[in-house]
Enzyme design. Sequence first.
Site, mmCIF file in Angstrom:
data_model
loop_
_atom_site.group_PDB
_atom_site.id
_atom_site.type_symbol
_atom_site.label_atom_id
_atom_site.label_comp_id
_atom_site.label_asym_id
_atom_site.label_seq_id
_atom_site.Cartn_x
_atom_site.Cartn_y
_atom_site.Cartn_z
ATOM 1 N N SER A 15 0.847 -1.195 0.000
ATOM 2 C CA SER A 15 0.000 0.000 0.000
ATOM 3 C C SER A 15 0.878 1.238 0.000
ATOM 4 C CB SER A 15 -0.890 0.016 1.241
ATOM 5 O OG SER A 15 -1.399 1.335 1.426
ATOM 6 N N HIS A 39 -1.444 -1.343 -4.039
ATOM 7 C CA HIS A 39 -2.695 -0.954 -3.390
ATOM 8 C C HIS A 39 -2.684 0.567 -3.216
ATOM 9 C CE1 HIS A 39 -6.179 -1.877 -0.796
ATOM 10 N NE2 HIS A 39 -5.718 -0.960 0.042
ATOM 11 N N ASP A 41 -4.677 3.645 -1.632
ATOM 12 C CA ASP A 41 -5.700 3.989 -0.647
ATOM 13 C C ASP A 41 -6.232 5.398 -0.882
ATOM 14 O OD1 ASP A 41 -6.019 1.730 1.156
ATOM 15 O OD2 ASP A 41 -3.910 2.058 1.643
ATOM 16 N N MET A 43 -8.849 8.207 0.325
ATOM 17 C CA MET A 43 -9.650 8.602 1.494
ATOM 18 C C MET A 43 -10.252 9.981 1.257
ATOM 19 S SD MET A 43 -6.995 7.451 4.423
ATOM 20 C CE MET A 43 -6.374 5.788 4.555
ATOM 21 N N HIS A 72 -8.460 1.245 -3.496
ATOM 22 C CA HIS A 72 -9.370 1.039 -2.364
ATOM 23 C C HIS A 72 -10.046 2.372 -2.065
ATOM 24 C CE1 HIS A 72 -9.597 0.027 2.247
ATOM 25 N NE2 HIS A 72 -10.794 0.106 1.681
ATOM 26 N N MET A 74 -12.099 4.523 -0.071
ATOM 27 C CA MET A 74 -12.733 4.797 1.229
ATOM 28 C C MET A 74 -13.462 6.122 1.083
ATOM 29 S SD MET A 74 -9.536 3.490 3.519
ATOM 30 C CE MET A 74 -8.401 3.591 2.146
ATOM 31 N N MET A 142 -11.559 -5.892 5.909
ATOM 32 C CA MET A 142 -10.631 -5.004 6.621
ATOM 33 C C MET A 142 -10.241 -5.618 7.961
ATOM 34 S SD MET A 142 -10.071 -2.431 4.639
ATOM 35 C CE MET A 142 -9.072 -1.504 5.804
ATOM 36 N N GLY A 147 -8.739 4.167 7.491
ATOM 37 C CA GLY A 147 -8.456 5.594 7.680
ATOM 38 C C GLY A 147 -6.989 5.902 7.899
ATOM 39 N N ASP A 180 -6.583 -6.286 4.731
ATOM 40 C CA ASP A 180 -5.910 -4.988 4.701
ATOM 41 C C ASP A 180 -5.913 -4.392 6.106
ATOM 42 O OD1 ASP A 180 -5.057 -2.403 4.118
ATOM 43 O OD2 ASP A 180 -6.768 -1.911 2.827
HETATM 44 C C1 DX5 Z 1 -6.139 1.615 6.011
HETATM 45 C C2 DX5 Z 1 -5.752 1.331 4.575
HETATM 46 C C3 DX5 Z 1 -4.648 0.372 4.466
HETATM 47 C C4 DX5 Z 1 -3.355 0.835 5.058
HETATM 48 C C5 DX5 Z 1 -2.718 -0.368 5.664
HETATM 49 O O1 DX5 Z 1 -7.223 2.430 6.040
HETATM 50 O O2 DX5 Z 1 -6.845 0.835 3.857
HETATM 51 O O3 DX5 Z 1 -4.449 -0.068 3.129
HETATM 52 O O4 DX5 Z 1 -2.461 1.381 4.141
HETATM 53 O O5 DX5 Z 1 -1.606 0.034 6.361
HETATM 54 P P1 DX5 Z 1 -0.846 -0.948 7.341
HETATM 55 O O6 DX5 Z 1 -0.384 -2.110 6.492
HETATM 56 O O7 DX5 Z 1 0.280 -0.124 7.850
HETATM 57 O O8 DX5 Z 1 -1.807 -1.370 8.389
HETATM 58 ZN ZN ZN Z 2 -6.492 -0.118 1.848
#
Ligand code: DX5
Ligand code: ZN
Length: 227
Positions: A15, A39, A41, A43, A72, A74, A142, A147, A180
């Site tokens: 990620s 990946h 992310d 947000m 992903h 969010m 998840m 977040g 994740d």
């Molecule tokens: C969290 C994200 C993850 C995040 C995971 O909201 O969706 O993809 O990057 O990070 P780690 O692997 O550090 O938990």
């Molecule tokens: Zn993610």
Amino acid sequence: MSVSPSAPVMRVAPSILSADFGRLSEAIDQVSSGTDWLHVDVMDGHFVPNVSIGPPVVKSLRPYSERFFDCHLMMSEPVRYLEAFKDAGANGCTVHVEVGGTATLIDEARSLGLRIGLAANPDTPFAAVAPFLGDIDLLLLMTVFPGFGGQSFIGDVMGKVNEARREVDSNELALDIEVDGGIDVATAPIVVEAGANVLVAGSAVFSRPDPLEAAHALRVAARSGRA
Ligand code: DX5
Ligand code: ZN
């Protein structure tokens, strides 16, 4: 799509949330030879209390990588952005079941030629995603509340991963089960044992001195969880 997998190929998806945002293309380069998925992310500051990146960044990164961009989302209103992600070069988009309108989102993604994933938060029951399993390419369970990177793994989610794996296998569905949040060399075997085949890892890859080596270590750890 040439990069689409047929489940259950074991994958580690670094990620980029944990990478240095000022040097993202370098970060991608660093892990490229050790992974075929990245990946991303996204947000929106509404569905989750944090803001990250969006389609312009995906577009800027696309020329630097031929890897599968696993986005992903969010976001509270992903339907407004699916086309922008597709145009930017996303290969797959995963939307959260908690935002509702799932059937419409799946149709929209399909009409755009995107691979579609459905995500569930740790406290969302399997029953919320179960009706859609035949219509999606990926189920993201998840293992932290979304977040932020660097949170602790929630082991209680393994019951749900197990349930999903049983359902997928008994119905012979071509569906990836992704986890994740808090995935590292210690938790990777646990999630694989429970039935996951795509492991997202942010801090366990990009917060390490050698991200490529870290991604490799995760793959090795994941293999040890295979029955
Ligand atoms: C969290 C994200 C993850 C995040 C995971 O909201 O969706 O993809 O990057 O990070 P780690 O692997 O550090 O938990
Ligand atoms: Zn993610």
